[in-house]
Design a protein around this motif. Structure first.
Motif, PDB file in Angstrom:
ATOM      1  N   GLY A 246      37.451  14.798 -64.045  1.00  0.00           N
ATOM      2  CA  GLY A 246      37.877  14.343 -62.201  1.00  0.00           C
ATOM      3  C   GLY A 246      37.527  15.252 -61.433  1.00  0.00           C
ATOM      4  N   ASN A 247      36.321  15.827 -61.009  1.00  0.00           N
ATOM      5  CA  ASN A 247      35.618  16.052 -59.675  1.00  0.00           C
ATOM      6  C   ASN A 247      34.685  15.253 -58.890  1.00  0.00           C
ATOM      7  OD1 ASN A 247      33.101  15.659 -61.375  1.00  0.00           O
ATOM      8  ND2 ASN A 247      34.103  18.376 -62.160  1.00  0.00           N
ATOM      9  N   SER A 248      34.615  14.968 -58.251  1.00  0.00           N
ATOM     10  CA  SER A 248      33.803  14.093 -57.638  1.00  0.00           C
ATOM     11  C   SER A 248      32.314  15.012 -56.739  1.00  0.00           C
ATOM     12  CB  SER A 248      34.464  13.103 -56.143  1.00  0.00           C
ATOM     13  OG  SER A 248      35.252  12.511 -56.971  1.00  0.00           O
ATOM     14  N   ARG A 249      31.001  14.381 -55.969  1.00  0.00           N
ATOM     15  CA  ARG A 249      30.342  14.943 -55.765  1.00  0.00           C
ATOM     16  C   ARG A 249      29.424  14.416 -54.974  1.00  0.00           C
ATOM     17  NH1 ARG A 249      28.641  14.371 -60.681  1.00  0.00           N
ATOM     18  NH2 ARG A 249      26.120  14.062 -61.215  1.00  0.00           N
ATOM     19  N   ALA A 250      28.405  14.431 -53.976  1.00  0.00           N
ATOM     20  CA  ALA A 250      27.594  13.822 -52.989  1.00  0.00           C
ATOM     21  C   ALA A 250      25.867  13.568 -53.257  1.00  0.00           C
ATOM     22  CB  ALA A 250      28.208  13.222 -51.991  1.00  0.00           C
ATOM     23  N   ILE A 251      25.526  12.645 -53.553  1.00  0.00           N
ATOM     24  CA  ILE A 251      24.129  13.447 -53.712  1.00  0.00           C
ATOM     25  C   ILE A 251      23.044  12.250 -53.071  1.00  0.00           C
ATOM     26  CG2 ILE A 251      22.041  13.150 -55.559  1.00  0.00           C
ATOM     27  CD1 ILE A 251      23.985  13.324 -57.583  1.00  0.00           C
ATOM     28  N   ARG A 252      21.710  13.247 -51.854  1.00  0.00           N
ATOM     29  CA  ARG A 252      20.830  12.233 -51.531  1.00  0.00           C
ATOM     30  C   ARG A 252      20.289  11.132 -52.412  1.00  0.00           C
ATOM     31  NH1 ARG A 252      21.875  11.683 -45.677  1.00  0.00           N
ATOM     32  NH2 ARG A 252      22.238  13.820 -45.102  1.00  0.00           N
ATOM     33  N   LEU A 253      20.169  10.018 -51.714  1.00  0.00           N
ATOM     34  CA  LEU A 253      19.269   9.471 -52.843  1.00  0.00           C
ATOM     35  C   LEU A 253      18.400   9.720 -52.321  1.00  0.00           C
ATOM     36  CD1 LEU A 253      20.503   5.818 -51.665  1.00  0.00           C
ATOM     37  CD2 LEU A 253      20.850   6.697 -53.404  1.00  0.00           C
ATOM     38  N   PRO A 254      17.266   9.419 -53.281  1.00  0.00           N
ATOM     39  CA  PRO A 254      15.305   9.478 -52.926  1.00  0.00           C
ATOM     40  C   PRO A 254      14.898   9.055 -52.529  1.00  0.00           C
ATOM     41  CG  PRO A 254      16.044   8.418 -54.448  1.00  0.00           C
ATOM     42  CD  PRO A 254      17.307   8.076 -54.680  1.00  0.00           C
ATOM     43  N   GLN A 255      14.383  10.377 -51.761  1.00  0.00           N
ATOM     44  CA  GLN A 255      13.600   9.265 -50.077  1.00  0.00           C
ATOM     45  C   GLN A 255      14.262   9.015 -48.872  1.00  0.00           C
ATOM     46  OE1 GLN A 255       9.774  10.613 -49.387  1.00  0.00           O
ATOM     47  NE2 GLN A 255       9.936  11.191 -52.081  1.00  0.00           N
ATOM     48  N   TRP A 256      15.387   9.448 -49.081  1.00  0.00           N
ATOM     49  CA  TRP A 256      16.564   8.789 -47.810  1.00  0.00           C
ATOM     50  C   TRP A 256      15.959   9.172 -46.311  1.00  0.00           C
ATOM     51  CZ3 TRP A 256      18.956  11.239 -43.870  1.00  0.00           C
ATOM     52  CH2 TRP A 256      18.664  12.785 -44.201  1.00  0.00           C
ATOM     53  N   LEU A 289      18.342   9.178 -62.159  1.00  0.00           N
ATOM     54  CA  LEU A 289      18.748  10.307 -61.878  1.00  0.00           C
ATOM     55  C   LEU A 289      19.355  11.541 -63.098  1.00  0.00           C
ATOM     56  CD1 LEU A 289      20.478  12.225 -60.065  1.00  0.00           C
ATOM     57  CD2 LEU A 289      22.527  10.544 -60.548  1.00  0.00           C
ATOM     58  N   GLU A 290      18.116  12.775 -62.958  1.00  0.00           N
ATOM     59  CA  GLU A 290      18.548  13.435 -64.318  1.00  0.00           C
ATOM     60  C   GLU A 290      19.339  14.834 -64.059  1.00  0.00           C
ATOM     61  OE1 GLU A 290      16.403  13.715 -66.623  1.00  0.00           O
ATOM     62  OE2 GLU A 290      14.630  12.855 -65.951  1.00  0.00           O
ATOM     63  N   ASP A 291      20.147  15.404 -65.114  1.00  0.00           N
ATOM     64  CA  ASP A 291      20.714  16.387 -65.562  1.00  0.00           C
ATOM     65  C   ASP A 291      21.748  16.202 -63.801  1.00  0.00           C
ATOM     66  OD1 ASP A 291      17.619  19.123 -65.231  1.00  0.00           O
ATOM     67  OD2 ASP A 291      18.704  17.512 -66.823  1.00  0.00           O
ATOM     68  N   ARG A 292      22.533  14.730 -64.417  1.00  0.00           N
ATOM     69  CA  ARG A 292      23.528  14.422 -63.833  1.00  0.00           C
ATOM     70  C   ARG A 292      24.663  15.935 -63.172  1.00  0.00           C
ATOM     71  NH1 ARG A 292      22.670  10.286 -66.411  1.00  0.00           N
ATOM     72  NH2 ARG A 292      24.704  10.239 -67.503  1.00  0.00           N
ATOM     73  N   ASN A 295      21.943  20.119 -61.595  1.00  0.00           N
ATOM     74  CA  ASN A 295      20.910  19.734 -60.573  1.00  0.00           C
ATOM     75  C   ASN A 295      20.868  18.794 -59.935  1.00  0.00           C
ATOM     76  OD1 ASN A 295      19.080  19.063 -61.788  1.00  0.00           O
ATOM     77  ND2 ASN A 295      17.695  21.109 -61.806  1.00  0.00           N
ATOM     78  N   ASP A 296      21.119  17.605 -60.233  1.00  0.00           N
ATOM     79  CA  ASP A 296      20.840  16.282 -59.576  1.00  0.00           C
ATOM     80  C   ASP A 296      19.919  15.911 -59.855  1.00  0.00           C
ATOM     81  OD1 ASP A 296      23.572  15.141 -60.588  1.00  0.00           O
ATOM     82  OD2 ASP A 296      24.462  16.804 -58.519  1.00  0.00           O
ATOM     83  N   ARG A 297      18.273  16.000 -60.093  1.00  0.00           N
ATOM     84  CA  ARG A 297      17.170  15.590 -59.832  1.00  0.00           C
ATOM     85  C   ARG A 297      16.842  14.072 -59.968  1.00  0.00           C
ATOM     86  NH1 ARG A 297      15.139  18.916 -62.940  1.00  0.00           N
ATOM     87  NH2 ARG A 297      14.250  17.949 -64.014  1.00  0.00           N
ATOM     88  N   TRP A 298      16.100  13.313 -58.738  1.00  0.00           N
ATOM     89  CA  TRP A 298      15.307  11.919 -59.012  1.00  0.00           C
ATOM     90  C   TRP A 298      13.916  12.726 -59.345  1.00  0.00           C
ATOM     91  CZ3 TRP A 298      18.525   8.380 -58.798  1.00  0.00           C
ATOM     92  CH2 TRP A 298      19.772   7.949 -57.849  1.00  0.00           C
ATOM     93  N   THR A 299      13.202  11.645 -60.719  1.00  0.00           N
ATOM     94  CA  THR A 299      12.808  11.636 -60.852  1.00  0.00           C
ATOM     95  C   THR A 299      11.784  10.521 -61.008  1.00  0.00           C
ATOM     96  OG1 THR A 299      13.290  13.239 -62.321  1.00  0.00           O
ATOM     97  CG2 THR A 299      10.873  11.688 -62.964  1.00  0.00           C
TER      98      THR A 299
END
Length: 393
Positions: A246-256, A289-292, A295-299
């Motif tokens: 039930g939660n939401s968040r925003a992640i920057r796209l890689p190399q945005w 998208l790693e470790d959703r 820390n939401d890291r893009w690889t």
């Protein structure tokens, strides 16, 4: 052991059927899962109740976890006669077995609906289920072309200012699906989710943290992976709605900062993980998208030079090359859910590219009077699903 207690197998007089029915369940599941034609497997559900339960409870999750797409639903732009955009389909030649042709597939779902669907009525395709809305009534329908089921979703009492709706469904984990309607009004923030659950038959409402400061526009396409609905925004963010927590968040796209401010890439599931592909300069990049939940890291997992693709167009036939257009028009359309393959295309052609051996394969050519509209956002992989849909009284 799955024995046919209702006697249908014995009535058929088939000795082979009798022997199969007396096999241990795990052996029978292995045999049934090797039936490549989903239509034949659907018919086998009618052999007896125990087989139907075994196919539904054991075979469907196992098959769904590894099934490749059978084809692609896409939005057609008719270039010459000016008719409205429509929905079309082409089979995937990479997938063995029997695929329906475009006309047969469109007929398979349009005949189930109580109205003739247009491009604006089609909302989503998720793991074999299709979502439609009858525009004049705002009535939602979920269809399964494979099982020939079409369900009218009970109306929600608070569905206002809906900007778009999506499906959340993964038959490898559950036979139940969710219809997610996204509501947003600048005059009545925050952004809200209205979620219908086929398990409970009820609607629920969830508020998100996106309020008055939420000034970006969501692209009208969501991707469902492992309990989370993902949507790309025009501000180069990935908006994530965790439907289970039930939660939401925003992640920057890689190399945005390097992405085209007016363009879009392609997000999709690959081997159970969310990936994103986009064009930067003359190179296609694919990130994982790693470790959703952490820390939401893009690889970065792969990169493909547009120049390399251009030099190897000779792998294609002459008709395809003539319709290809400029190599600079190439964009990512979709990701293969179970293999290391990405689908590229232009408004006239769709190709697959195998990452391991760098091999092209033609998927489909649009007719001369047609174009693929917004391929990055409006090409939907379709995988047949054997889940039965229940009616809501």
């Amino acid at each position: 052991m799955a024995t046919c207690s209702d006697g249908k197998a014995s009535e058929s007089g088939s000795c082979a059927g009798f022997l199969l029915s007396n096999l241990p369940d795990d052996v029978l599941v292995e045999i049934l899962c090797r039936v490549t034609d989903r239509k034949h497997l659907t018919r086998l559900k009618s052999v007896c109740k125990s087989w139907s339960n075994l196919i539904t409870d054991a075979c469907v999750p196992k098959i769904s976890a590894s099934s490749p797409p059978q084809g692609f639903i896409y939005i057609v732009k008719k270039a010459r006669n000016g008719k409205p955009n429509n929905i079309d389909y082409f089979p995937c030649p990479m997938t063995p077995g029997v695929e329906p042709g475009p006309h047969e597939f469109v007929k398979s779902y349009s005949s189930l609906l109580p109205f003739q669907p247009t491009r604006n009525d089609f909302l989503d395709c998720c793991n074999g289920l299709l979502l439609f809305v009858e525009g004049c009534t705002m009535q939602y329908y979920v269809c399964n072309p494979m099982t020939k089921h079409c369900i009218a979703i009970p109306r929600g009492s608070m569905l206002e200012n809906i900007i778009f709706a999506s499906l959340a469904f993964d038959p490898s984990r559950s036979p139940h699906y969710r219809v997610v309607c996204i509501e947003f009004s600048e005059f009545n923030p925050p952004l809200r989710l209205h979620v219908f659950s086929s398990e409970t038959g009820n609607w629920s409402m969830h508020e998100t943290p996106f309020g008055y400061s939420f000034r970006c526009t969501l692209v009208r396409r969501c991707i469902y992976v492992d309990g989370t609905l993902y949507c790309i925004s025009t501000s180069k963010q990935l908006i994530c709605f965790d439907l289970n927590r039930g939660n939401s968040r925003a992640i920057r796209l890689p190399q945005w900062k390097r992405l085209d401010p007016d363009g879009f890439g392609c997000a999709g599931p690959s081997r159970g993980r969310l990936c994103y592909s986009d064009l930067i300069g003359t190179t296609f990049y694919i990130w994982l998208l790693e470790d959703r939940c952490k820390n939401d890291r893009w690889t970065l997992i792969h990169r493909i030079s547009v120049d390399y693709l251009g030099k190897h167009q000779h792998q294609l036939d002459r008709i395809t090359i003539s319709r290809f257009g400029k190599i600079s028009a190439l964009r990512p359309f979709a990701l293969h859910p179970t293999s290391d393959v990405i689908f590229f295309g232009t408004p006239r052609v769709m190709l697959s590219y195998h990452l391991q051996d760098r091999r092209f394969e033609l998927i489909d050519r649009a007719r001369e009077d047609r174009q693929i509209l917004y391929g990055q956002l409006m090409v939907f992989p379709y995988t047949p699903c054997l889940v039965n849909l229940k009616h809501f009284g």
